[in-house]
Motif scaffolding. Structure first.
Motif, PDB file in Angstrom:
ATOM      1  N   LYS A  27      -2.673  -0.994 -19.722  1.00 27.56           N
ATOM      2  CA  LYS A  27      -1.467  -0.252 -20.387  1.00 27.56           C
ATOM      3  C   LYS A  27      -0.264  -0.939 -20.336  1.00 27.56           C
ATOM      4  O   LYS A  27       0.894  -0.320 -20.719  1.00 27.56           O
ATOM      5  CB  LYS A  27      -1.488   1.336 -19.528  1.00 27.56           C
ATOM      6  N   LYS A  28      -0.193  -2.128 -19.734  1.00 27.38           N
ATOM      7  CA  LYS A  28       0.886  -2.966 -19.691  1.00 27.38           C
ATOM      8  C   LYS A  28       2.114  -2.387 -18.881  1.00 27.38           C
ATOM      9  O   LYS A  28       3.315  -2.191 -19.292  1.00 27.38           O
ATOM     10  CB  LYS A  28       1.386  -3.475 -21.138  1.00 27.38           C
ATOM     11  N   ILE A  29       1.691  -1.796 -17.685  1.00 27.86           N
ATOM     12  CA  ILE A  29       2.613  -1.054 -16.632  1.00 27.86           C
ATOM     13  C   ILE A  29       3.360  -2.092 -16.230  1.00 27.86           C
ATOM     14  O   ILE A  29       3.025  -3.013 -15.400  1.00 27.86           O
ATOM     15  CB  ILE A  29       1.639  -0.185 -15.662  1.00 27.86           C
ATOM     16  N   ASP A  30       4.736  -1.687 -15.835  1.00 27.94           N
ATOM     17  CA  ASP A  30       5.832  -2.561 -15.400  1.00 27.94           C
ATOM     18  C   ASP A  30       6.010  -2.005 -13.952  1.00 27.94           C
ATOM     19  O   ASP A  30       6.464  -2.950 -13.246  1.00 27.94           O
ATOM     20  CB  ASP A  30       7.179  -2.357 -16.296  1.00 27.94           C
ATOM     21  N   PHE A  31       5.694  -0.834 -13.713  1.00 25.16           N
ATOM     22  CA  PHE A  31       6.110  -0.377 -12.391  1.00 25.16           C
ATOM     23  C   PHE A  31       5.276   1.068 -12.064  1.00 25.16           C
ATOM     24  O   PHE A  31       4.912   1.780 -12.961  1.00 25.16           O
ATOM     25  CB  PHE A  31       7.554   0.149 -12.358  1.00 25.16           C
ATOM     26  N   VAL A  32       4.763   0.771 -10.813  1.00 26.60           N
ATOM     27  CA  VAL A  32       3.662   1.960 -10.639  1.00 26.60           C
ATOM     28  C   VAL A  32       4.181   2.654  -9.389  1.00 26.60           C
ATOM     29  O   VAL A  32       4.805   2.103  -8.275  1.00 26.60           O
ATOM     30  CB  VAL A  32       2.139   1.536  -9.977  1.00 26.60           C
ATOM     31  N   ILE A  33       4.327   4.149  -9.345  1.00 29.09           N
ATOM     32  CA  ILE A  33       4.867   4.766  -8.300  1.00 29.09           C
ATOM     33  C   ILE A  33       3.626   5.397  -7.783  1.00 29.09           C
ATOM     34  O   ILE A  33       2.822   6.280  -8.337  1.00 29.09           O
ATOM     35  CB  ILE A  33       5.988   5.780  -8.617  1.00 29.09           C
ATOM     36  N   VAL A  34       3.253   5.166  -6.394  1.00 27.28           N
ATOM     37  CA  VAL A  34       2.166   5.644  -5.797  1.00 27.28           C
ATOM     38  C   VAL A  34       2.388   7.156  -4.956  1.00 27.28           C
ATOM     39  O   VAL A  34       3.368   6.863  -3.950  1.00 27.28           O
ATOM     40  CB  VAL A  34       1.308   4.849  -5.088  1.00 27.28           C
ATOM     41  N   GLY A  35       2.070   8.155  -5.553  1.00 24.53           N
ATOM     42  CA  GLY A  35       2.384   9.421  -4.843  1.00 24.53           C
ATOM     43  C   GLY A  35       1.931   9.630  -3.566  1.00 24.53           C
ATOM     44  O   GLY A  35       2.543   9.802  -2.449  1.00 24.53           O
ATOM     45  N   PRO A  36       0.625  10.041  -3.637  1.00 27.05           N
ATOM     46  CA  PRO A  36      -0.104  10.421  -2.055  1.00 27.05           C
ATOM     47  C   PRO A  36      -0.577   9.321  -1.405  1.00 27.05           C
ATOM     48  O   PRO A  36      -0.656   8.127  -1.661  1.00 27.05           O
ATOM     49  CB  PRO A  36      -1.561  11.158  -2.830  1.00 27.05           C
ATOM     50  N   GLU A  37      -0.965   9.843  -0.112  1.00 28.78           N
ATOM     51  CA  GLU A  37      -1.313   8.778   1.130  1.00 28.78           C
ATOM     52  C   GLU A  37      -2.835   8.189   0.866  1.00 28.78           C
ATOM     53  O   GLU A  37      -2.791   7.045   1.354  1.00 28.78           O
ATOM     54  CB  GLU A  37      -1.220   9.629   2.400  1.00 28.78           C
ATOM     55  N   ILE A  38      -3.611   8.862   0.349  1.00 29.26           N
ATOM     56  CA  ILE A  38      -5.037   8.215   0.091  1.00 29.26           C
ATOM     57  C   ILE A  38      -4.934   6.812  -0.486  1.00 29.26           C
ATOM     58  O   ILE A  38      -5.526   5.743   0.089  1.00 29.26           O
ATOM     59  CB  ILE A  38      -5.934   9.175  -0.514  1.00 29.26           C
ATOM     60  N   PRO A  39      -4.467   6.711  -1.534  1.00 26.93           N
ATOM     61  CA  PRO A  39      -4.241   5.264  -2.224  1.00 26.93           C
ATOM     62  C   PRO A  39      -3.396   4.431  -1.582  1.00 26.93           C
ATOM     63  O   PRO A  39      -3.787   3.278  -1.478  1.00 26.93           O
ATOM     64  CB  PRO A  39      -3.735   5.687  -3.648  1.00 26.93           C
ATOM     65  N   LEU A  40      -2.215   5.085  -0.804  1.00 27.58           N
ATOM     66  CA  LEU A  40      -1.476   4.089  -0.071  1.00 27.58           C
ATOM     67  C   LEU A  40      -2.381   3.419   1.034  1.00 27.58           C
ATOM     68  O   LEU A  40      -2.250   2.286   1.379  1.00 27.58           O
ATOM     69  CB  LEU A  40      -0.325   4.668   0.464  1.00 27.58           C
ATOM     70  N   CYS A  41      -3.214   4.419   1.697  1.00 27.91           N
ATOM     71  CA  CYS A  41      -3.897   3.874   2.995  1.00 27.91           C
ATOM     72  C   CYS A  41      -5.141   3.095   2.535  1.00 27.91           C
ATOM     73  O   CYS A  41      -5.540   2.285   3.358  1.00 27.91           O
ATOM     74  CB  CYS A  41      -4.325   5.078   3.674  1.00 27.91           C
TER      75      CYS A  41
END
Ligand code: AMP
Ligand code: GLY
Length: 423
Positions: free
Chosen positions: A61-75
């Motif tokens: 999708k040619k994304i420039d910036f991702v904002i990761v909301g929840p803890e599971i994908p961060l961890c």
């Protein structure tokens, strides 16, 4: 800039709304989103715990910036995986996310740097945990060390209950792998507040202090939930108290992270108990609070998406931030029965947008069904958020909209903000 928001809760709906108002965002999409987000942005299904699927999607999708909301994908290290292919993402990397992912890691970190926190000890063996309980006073707090969606903390009133809880977690698999290590800690008495920081190494921005309402029932009774409502600024955090928090908690935490070679970039949410002996750390989260985000983002005069992007880029400038001289409140409308069993699929009727004055209807557990109707799809369904000159006015505005929302299993607490409003 094309932005991808990861998550499906009220927090992510708030972030999507902030994207729509941001000068630096050209387009916003979400994975997987919810019924409300899909009215504001294109939503795509996807497993947010699958790093390689999200990375491929973001590339496609040619994304420039991702904002990761929840803890599971961060961890899980999603930010590290995106970084490897050169996509900038907001949120800490996997190593830094342990501050939320492992309560035992955090307790050792706090103890190492003499940061005030309840006395505590971690156990993996039930026998050792039970003999430790023989030496303790009650009530006592028992926490599953890993992620448990806000439900892994039990306050045991006596030794018998504590033994049962520890046994259920370590042997009975009560919280799966998250409970294979338990943290037993001293019970602290006091009022709670949360400090939310946007941290980039040694630099940080502090957003207004907030107060959540974790219990399901009025007067803070009943089971713990993900949060039934919040407000900010929470005046219980006076300027003097904030100075103390900065000196005893924030500075040693950021210095300790640097000392341990942990490059923290993202949200650091500090849950604090204000005790008679001063502020004490209850927990760290490595993402925005839900529902606290719903009150913090509208209070920012400065574009929150720009702050997140600067943070992820390593160019955060703390002097640039402006906060509105207003108060905000969010009242969560849940499905009756939450946080235990509740029904999904109730049709929801919402008041028209143009009747909402300084009120946002934020969606959490909603979806649009096959017939195109908005229905309930989770425990916390909506967050009614109001911004006003003071907390009384914010409460009046939020509750007047709560009354107008219709669905069969609707439940909400009528006393959000009670600690500050009674004064
Ligand atoms: P946590 O996820 O660690 O913040 O815990 C969830 C909730 O449990 C907190 O918001 C507090 O209400 C309560 N809690 C956690 N730790 C303690 C403690 N040591 N003493 C008293 N209450 C606690
Ligand atoms: N509202 C508390 C949390 O997001 O963990």
């Amino acid at each position: 800039m094309k932005v991808l928001v990861i998550g499906s809760g009220g927090r992510e709906h708030s972030i999507v709304k902030a994207c729509l108002q941001s000068q630096i965002v050209g387009e916003v999409i979400a994975v997987p989103g919810n019924g409300g987000i899909s009215q504001d942005a294109l939503c795509y299904s996807g497993d947010i715990a699958d790093n390689s699927a999200i990375v491929s999607f973001a590339q496609e999708k040619k994304i420039d910036f991702v904002i990761v909301g929840p803890e599971i994908p961060l961890c899980n290290g999603l930010v590290d995986a995106l970084d490897e292919v050169g996509i900038i993402a907001y949120g800490p990397n996997k190593v830094a996310a342990q501050l939320e992912g492992s309560k035992s890691f955090t307790k050792r970190f706090l103890q190492k740097y003499n940061i005030p926190t309840a006395l505590g000890k971690s156990f993996t063996e039930v026998k050792e945990a039970i003999s430790y309980l023989d030496t303790q006073k009650f009530p006592i707090v028992i926490k599953a060390s890993g992620l448990a969606a806000g439900k892994g903390v039990i306050i045991a009133q006596d030794k018998n209950e504590a033994q049962k809880v520890v046994t259920n977690m370590l042997i009975g698999n009560a919280f799966g792998a998250s409970g294979s290590e338990v943290l037993i800690e001293k019970f602290l008495d006091g009022e709670e507040a949360s400090i939310t920081l946007i941290v980039s190494g040694k630099n940080f921005i502090n957003l207004p202090a907030s107060q959540d309402h974790k219990r399901i029932g009025e007067g803070d009774s009943g089971l713990n939930t993900g949060g039934m409502g919040a407000y900010a600024p929470a005046k219980v955090v006076t300027p003097e108290l904030f100075q103390k928090i900065k000196e005893k908690i924030i500075t040693p935490t950021l210095d300790g992270l640097q000392n341990d070679g942990i490059d923290f970039k993202g949200t650091l949410y500090i849950g604090i108990m204000i005790t008679n002996d001063g502020p004490s750390v209850l927990e760290f989260n490595v993402r925005f609070g839900d529902p606290e985000t719903q009150v913090l983002l509208p209070l920012l005069e400065t574009d929150p998406i720009k702050l997140m992007h600067d943070c992820a880029n390593g160019t955060l400038n703390p002097v640039d931030v402006k906060i509105k001289d207003k108060s905000a409140m969010v009242v969560v409308i849940a499905a009756n029965g939450y946080p235990e069993n509740y029904l999904k699929g109730d049709e929801i009727n919402l008041p028209d947008d143009d009747t909402l004055d300084n009120v946002q209807i934020i969606h959490a557990g909603t979806k649009v069904n096959e017939q195109g109707k908005l229905v309930t799809n989770g425990g916390r369904v909506l967050g009614i958020t109001a911004l006003a000159d003071n907390l009384e006015e914010a409460a009046t505005a939020a509750y007047s909209v709560c009354e107008k929302v219709e669905f069969n299993s609707k439940y909400f607490r009528k006393d959000i903000g009670h600690r500050q409003l009674k004064n």
